[in-house]
Design an enzyme around this catalytic site. Structure first.
Site, short mmCIF file in Angstrom:
data_model
loop_
_atom_site.label_atom_id
_atom_site.label_comp_id
_atom_site.label_asym_id
_atom_site.label_seq_id
_atom_site.Cartn_x
_atom_site.Cartn_y
_atom_site.Cartn_z
CG HIS A 116 -1.93 -1.23 1.31
ND1 HIS A 116 -2.95 -0.53 1.92
CD2 HIS A 116 -2.16 -1.47 0.42
CE1 HIS A 116 -3.88 -1.76 1.54
NE2 HIS A 116 -3.43 -2.68 0.77
CD GLU A 172 -2.02 4.74 2.72
OE1 GLU A 172 -1.32 3.73 2.41
OE2 GLU A 172 -3.08 4.45 3.40
CB CYS A 194 -6.28 -0.62 5.26
SG CYS A 194 -5.21 -1.12 4.61
CB CYS A 251 -2.25 1.53 5.89
SG CYS A 251 -1.78 1.15 4.56
#
Length: 155
Positions: A54, A56, A84, A87
């Protein structure tokens, strides 16, 4: 244009770059206390075949490398989509004090929509959250990606 909007434009640049690998267009940057970008990331799950790829996570890893420290105190994470659960956990673990995000994620968000991990008083660290920065532009990029019929034909 304020500093959060300026930083979000950098995150949007990262998000657009994710399109090159057919990854969901989410981008992130980590800004240090002096206002310098020390981490950049974009979704790379498809590119790297990595479920943790991801935006992040990529930006946090790069920032920690830049600082040679996993403590990201004094930093701000700017991301085009609400973080999410995974993260949000990494943000708390890294002690990031401020998160700025663009579009809400009503299905998997963990920063105020579905869950609110970043501000959960039961955890050892709480994060100041600024939501909806450049929300229209961030959401439009995601909407265009998911509505693209050519993309759906590939999957």
């Amino acid at each position: 244009m304020g500093r959060y909007e300026e930083w979000m434009s950098l995150a949007l640049t990262e998000a657009r770059a994710a399109l090159e690998s057919d990854d969901v267009p989410v981008g992130a940057v980590v800004i240090d206390a002096a206002g310098r970008v020390i981490g950049r990331g974009r979704n790379e799950r498809e590119l790297r075949h990595d479920p943790t790829g991801h935006a992040e996570m990529m930006a946090i890893r790069e920032a920690a490398d830049a600082l040679e420290d996993w403590h990201l105190t004094g930093c701000t994470l700017v991301v085009t989509l609400e973080p999410c659960v995974m993260c949000a956990g990494a943000i708390v673990a890294a002690r990031v004090p401020v998160v700025v995000f663009g579009a809400w994620d009503e299905k998997a968000g963990a920063s105020g929509s579905v869950y609110d991990i970043l501000r959960d008083r039961r955890l050892n660290h709480r994060v100041e959250v600024y939501a909806g920065v450049c929300e229209v532009e961030c959401a439009a990029l995601l909407r265009q990606f998911f509505l693209n019929p050519a993309r759906r034909a590939i999957r």
